[in-house]
Design a protein around this motif. Structure first.
Motif, short mmCIF file in Angstrom:
data_model
loop_
_atom_site.label_atom_id
_atom_site.label_comp_id
_atom_site.label_asym_id
_atom_site.label_seq_id
_atom_site.Cartn_x
_atom_site.Cartn_y
_atom_site.Cartn_z
N PHE A 560 52.74 28.74 19.15
CA PHE A 560 53.70 29.47 19.78
C PHE A 560 53.08 31.06 19.34
O PHE A 560 53.20 31.88 20.25
CB PHE A 560 55.17 29.27 19.31
N LYS A 561 52.86 31.27 18.10
CA LYS A 561 52.73 32.63 17.77
C LYS A 561 51.37 32.89 18.23
O LYS A 561 51.25 34.28 18.48
CB LYS A 561 52.59 32.57 16.02
N PHE A 562 50.48 32.13 18.39
CA PHE A 562 49.14 32.43 19.06
C PHE A 562 49.49 33.19 20.60
O PHE A 562 48.92 34.07 20.88
CB PHE A 562 48.14 31.33 19.47
N SER A 563 50.38 32.54 21.33
CA SER A 563 50.63 32.81 22.58
C SER A 563 51.52 34.38 22.73
O SER A 563 51.01 35.14 23.24
CB SER A 563 51.53 32.13 23.34
N THR A 582 56.15 29.31 25.13
CA THR A 582 56.51 27.82 24.83
C THR A 582 55.74 27.11 25.94
O THR A 582 55.61 25.75 25.78
CB THR A 582 57.98 27.55 25.06
N ALA A 583 54.85 27.73 26.75
CA ALA A 583 53.97 26.99 27.66
C ALA A 583 52.99 26.49 27.06
O ALA A 583 52.29 26.83 26.17
CB ALA A 583 53.55 28.01 28.65
N PRO A 584 52.72 24.99 27.26
CA PRO A 584 51.76 24.35 26.45
C PRO A 584 50.33 24.54 27.06
O PRO A 584 49.97 24.32 28.19
CB PRO A 584 52.06 22.79 26.99
N ILE A 585 49.41 25.19 26.09
CA ILE A 585 48.04 25.69 26.45
C ILE A 585 47.29 25.12 25.42
O ILE A 585 47.63 24.89 24.30
CB ILE A 585 48.06 26.99 26.73
N ASN A 586 46.04 24.75 25.74
CA ASN A 586 44.86 24.57 24.51
C ASN A 586 44.40 25.68 24.39
O ASN A 586 43.35 26.44 25.08
CB ASN A 586 43.65 23.59 25.30
N VAL A 592 41.83 29.08 29.73
CA VAL A 592 43.41 28.83 29.89
C VAL A 592 44.22 30.00 29.30
O VAL A 592 45.03 30.64 29.71
CB VAL A 592 43.57 27.57 29.09
N CYS A 593 43.78 30.66 28.17
CA CYS A 593 44.03 31.50 27.20
C CYS A 593 44.04 32.91 28.30
O CYS A 593 45.17 33.47 28.25
CB CYS A 593 43.65 31.89 26.11
N SER A 594 43.14 33.14 28.72
CA SER A 594 43.17 34.53 29.62
C SER A 594 43.96 34.35 30.90
O SER A 594 44.60 35.47 31.23
CB SER A 594 41.64 34.66 29.69
N SER A 595 44.07 32.99 31.37
CA SER A 595 44.91 32.76 32.62
C SER A 595 46.46 32.81 32.04
O SER A 595 47.23 33.60 32.55
CB SER A 595 44.69 31.20 33.03
N LEU A 596 46.89 32.37 30.84
CA LEU A 596 48.02 32.93 30.29
C LEU A 596 48.61 34.29 30.40
O LEU A 596 49.64 34.79 30.74
CB LEU A 596 48.29 32.24 29.06
N LEU A 643 49.53 24.76 34.01
CA LEU A 643 50.22 25.99 33.53
C LEU A 643 50.88 26.66 34.74
O LEU A 643 52.13 26.80 34.57
CB LEU A 643 49.23 27.02 32.92
N TYR A 644 50.24 26.68 35.90
CA TYR A 644 51.04 27.25 36.79
C TYR A 644 52.22 26.74 37.36
O TYR A 644 53.56 26.95 37.58
CB TYR A 644 50.09 27.35 37.97
N LEU A 645 52.05 25.09 37.44
CA LEU A 645 53.25 24.19 37.66
C LEU A 645 54.08 24.28 36.53
O LEU A 645 55.46 24.13 36.95
CB LEU A 645 52.50 22.60 37.89
N TRP A 646 53.71 24.51 35.39
CA TRP A 646 54.69 24.54 34.34
C TRP A 646 55.73 25.62 34.56
O TRP A 646 56.94 25.47 34.30
CB TRP A 646 54.15 24.41 32.88
N LEU A 647 55.05 26.66 34.72
CA LEU A 647 55.71 28.15 34.88
C LEU A 647 56.65 28.29 36.26
O LEU A 647 57.50 28.99 36.18
CB LEU A 647 54.71 29.30 34.71
N SER A 648 56.22 27.25 37.05
CA SER A 648 56.94 27.32 38.39
C SER A 648 58.27 26.73 38.47
O SER A 648 59.17 27.15 39.36
CB SER A 648 56.15 26.58 39.53
N TYR A 649 58.75 25.94 37.51
CA TYR A 649 59.88 25.46 37.30
C TYR A 649 60.65 26.07 36.49
O TYR A 649 62.05 25.83 36.17
CB TYR A 649 59.79 23.95 36.84
N ARG A 650 60.03 27.18 35.85
CA ARG A 650 60.83 28.14 34.93
C ARG A 650 61.09 29.49 35.77
O ARG A 650 62.11 30.03 35.51
CB ARG A 650 60.38 28.57 33.61
#
Length: 792
Positions: A560-563, A582-586, A592-596, A643-650
């Protein structure tokens, strides 16, 4: 007379008359501004009263805060005022050299340092606050009237240096706002009675049933049967795969069931109405919807350092008449204690394993000894690639399963391995097979017993697997639903076998505590008191201030702190920022990090992330992987779509094309499946490319070295004297393929085998050189002895 009017009249007085009235005006000013004690005794009295009230309010054994987490805020010095320097008009301009001496004297006073400690300023905070306070005073063009007058009075010995303390404390609370609201922060972060967070669950009397037993004992089966026969129910699983499995099983049994995961919502009713049953990942369960039966699978994960909070929330918060828990017996005592605090009793049902399993007395030692139905368990992706390649060299086919593979690819590989008509009879996998997949395994072979893990403090540890992990993995052999009714377990290396037996024979340590996690509301309340503090720092302070009972612990929040630190510079509201974090990323995947980061930036600009935008961003269409690196890149793209799909529901409005992205992801899943199906070819190509790169580099270095030697020789002896055959021999062309390269491409030689051959060759050359040296020395000595008589 008003204070501004008094000040204006004072400024109009001639200089001679000002001096006569200075003392009187100063006393009036002190009465009008914040109360400033005139002596250290009065300051100490105030401090004593404050500290006593503080200690009484913080009673209950609260620990001292970790002040290293308090990040100082910047207080800018005051620039020139539009009204001029009022303090200088009332008194006189300050001599900055005199002021500096006063401040240094103030800092060195032991009484002041002790007083600061009473207000929460330990040595580190006191020093930081003083440096900021001194810079503020020395660099400001005009100071506030009250502090200007006090400094002037101290210069003329009309006041004591200790009178600066209230102003210093005011400044310290500006740069460390946490000092002013410690008691409020402690109340917000009080996590000592979690059952009270769920009033809906406390309003009903729940029946708690614990299904305890090892893997393949039927405990989950019995719980699911109760779930299917109920009027309404919720299944909470640790993985998307398990939620999908129950979703499909329930609907196949004629029980309409919806699916809810972080990235997916599927309603079975055609009109979109919610079904009475739902299968979900444990993080997504509702704690306000009433159910007749709830099933919480793998309850032992309540101790997980990162995700344990989700099981705690489900256990304490689900509104169900019956709550069925499935898991290890090591969790029974903790669950019983937790339910005692809610006034609910726990019924325990014990199960035995349905099929026998045995630990072999001999290790595998060589991949030549593999048999159909074998599963080699590795704890690193590199080991998986290496073992798969060696199996392929032996003319065998293997399926591959590891954690970062998409769920569809895992299921496809499991289906390939389970299919009796498929030539693939060997499985190479990580501990990802421990739950969520039905596999027909005869024998589990531990390639290694060492697994990297992350502890509760977020520290990386490399230790042997625990008894719980070993039992979970070993239990996959000889399952009741497979064609192998007896399971076997062994190791790859002989020296690991005794350790495996020792691990499996140890009793499983009882689980002592359940995980907790701060809610968005709690973080918002923290932010209200500390508005200028970063989200990452807020989390640190929250965890430090939090108070938990011995039955709970605060989960590790490093991800969480990393994000939070990743997107800190992007302007977002606190609630939106919290959701992104809180989005789950590796975090090991840079793309993936740059995409967030990119998603958050687009959101902050109020620019919707459309299907066409995302296609351009991931550079669709994507080509099939040509090597292992390409495959890993595709896996990262799959995670970005997740990640896109996870955020699409929020954030539905900002991520509007979820259905199109899901279709795109299915297409990508097929590309990845083909890549994994041909994984041994990808490994072979990767090894060949690596070897060719190494050889090219070696040939280039050799050519460069040869040229250097030649140049030096020409300069020293001239070109005619360079008659060395080695120098005349042309260097091999870099473009030509060596024998080693051809053997690697044909699969007859691996990079590891090449390294071993090189090592052995170097050893032989070294020994041969020693023998040659010794032989030459011996011959030289002999010749010398023959010449000695002639010399005589």
């Amino acid at each position: 007379m008003s204070f501004p009017r008094c000040t204006l009249l004072w400024a109009r007085l001639p200089a001679g008359r000002r001096a006569g009235h200075r003392a009187a005006v100063c006393s009036v000013l002190r009465a009008r501004v914040e109360p400033v004690p005139g002596a250290l005794g009065r300051v100490c009295a105030v401090a004593s009263a404050s500290s006593s009230s503080s200690s009484s309010s913080a009673s209950g054994g609260s620990k001292a805060p970790n002040t290293s987490l308090f990040v100082p805020l910047t207080v800018k010095p005051q620039g020139p005022s539009a009204d001029g320097d009022v303090g200088a008009e009332l008194t006189r301009p300050l001599d900055k050299n005199e002021v500096k001496k006063i401040l240094d004297k103030f800092y060195k006073r032991k009484e002041i340092q002790k007083l600061g400690a009473d207000y929460g300023l330990d040595a580190r905070l006191f020093h930081q606050a003083f440096i900021s306070f001194r810079n503020y005073i020395m660099q400001s063009h005009s100071l506030d009237v009250d502090i200007h007058i006090i400094l002037n009075d101290i210069c003329f010995s009309a006041a004591h240096v200790d009178d600066l303390f209230p102003f210093f404390l005011r400044h310290a609370k500006q740069i460390f706002p946490v000092l002013d609201c410690k008691d409020d922060l402690r109340k917000i972060s009080d996590l000592r009675i979690p059952p009270n967070w769920y009033p809906e669950a406390r309003a009903i009397q729940r029946k708690i049933i614990f299904h305890s037993g090892p893997t393949n004992s039927g405990k989950t089966y019995h719980a699911i049967q109760k779930y299917l026969s109920a009027k309404s129910g919720v299944y909470c699983g640790p993985l998307k795969l398990l939620a999908h499995e129950i979703f499909e099983k329930s609907n196949a049994a004629g029980v309409p069931c919806d699916l809810v995961t972080g990235e997916e919502r599927v309603t079975i009713e055609p009109d979109g109405k919610q079904a009475a049953h739902v299968a979900c990942t444990v993080e997504m369960c509702s704690v306000t919807t009433p159910y007749e039966v709830a099933v919480i699978d793998e309850i032992q994960m309540i101790r997980d350092p990162a995700r344990g909070w989700a099981w705690t929330r489900a256990l304490l918060g689900l509104c169900a008449e019956e709550v069925h828990l499935c898991g290890e017996s090591a969790t029974i005592d903790l669950v019983t204690e937790l339910m005692y605090t809610t006034g609910e009793e726990v019924e325990v049902r014990n199960y035995e394993r349905l099929t026998p399993i045995s630990v072999l007395d001999h290790a595998l030692e060589s991949l030549d000894n593999l048999r159909p139905g074998d599963c080699i368990v590795c704890f690193s992706k590199n080991d998986i690639y290496s073992v798969s390649r060696q199996i392929e060299i032996r003319g065998l086919e293997s399926a591959v399963i590891y954690g970062s593979l998409p769920p569809g690819t895992k299921l496809a590989q499991a289906k390939k391995f389970n299919d009796p008509d498929d030539p693939c009879k060997i499985l190479v996998a990580t501990d990802a097979i421990g739950m969520g997949l039905n596999l027909s395994i005869r024998r589990i072979i531990f390639y290694s017993l060492i697994k990297p893990t992350i502890n509760e403090k977020g520290e990386r540890e490399i230790e042997p697997i625990t008894t719980s992990q070993a039992l979970q993995i070993a239990g996959r052999a000889g399952r009741f639903s497979s064609k192998y009714k007896e399971g076997e377990v062994t190791t790859m290396n002989r020296e690991d076998l005794s350790l495996l037996k020792e691990i499996l024979n140890r009793p499983v340590d009882p689980i002592k505590a359940a995980g907790l996690h701060p809610t968005a509301e709690q973080i918002e309340m923290f932010a209200y008191h500390l508005p200028d503090t970063t989200l990452s720092n807020l989390i640190d302070i929250f965890v430090d201030f939090s108070q938990v009972d011995g039955q709970y612990f605060v989960c590790n929040m490093d991800d969480f702190k990393f994000s939070a630190e990743l997107i800190q510079h992007i302007p977002l509201s606190l609630r939106v920022r919290y959701v992104f974090c809180t989005a789950p990323i590796n975090k090991k995947q840079p793309f993936v990090c740059s995409s967030l980061l990119q998603f958050a930036r687009q959101y902050s600009r109020n620019e919707p992330l459309t299907f066409s935008w995302l296609r351009r961003y991931i550079k669709w269409p994507l080509l099939p992987p040509k090597n292992i690196k390409d495959l890993m890149d595709l896996e990262a793209v799959h995670d970005v779509l997740d990640l896109y799909l996870w955020l699409s529901y929020r954030f539905i409005d900002m991520f509007p094309d979820a259905s199109l992205i899901r279709d795109l992801q299915k297409e990508l899943d097929g590309i990845i499946q083909d890549g994994v199906h041909n994984i041994t070819k990808l490994i072979k190509i990767s090894e060949a490319q690596k070897l060719l790169n190494l050889e090219s580099l070696s040939a280039e270095n050799q050519s460069r070295l040869s040229g250097t030697v030649k140049g030096q020789a020409r300069r020293m002896r001239g070109t005619k004297t360079l008659g060395n055959k080695a120098a005349e021999t042309p260097s091999p062309s870099v473009g030509e393929k060596s024998l080693a390269s051809r053997l690697v491409q044909q699969g007859l030689l691996t990079a590891d085998m090449l390294k071993q051959l090189e090592k052995e060759w170097l050893t032989q050359q070294t020994e041969h050189g020693k023998d040659k040296t010794e032989h030459g020395t011996h011959s030289k000595g002999t010749r010398r002895k023959k010449k000695e008589p002639d010399s005589d």
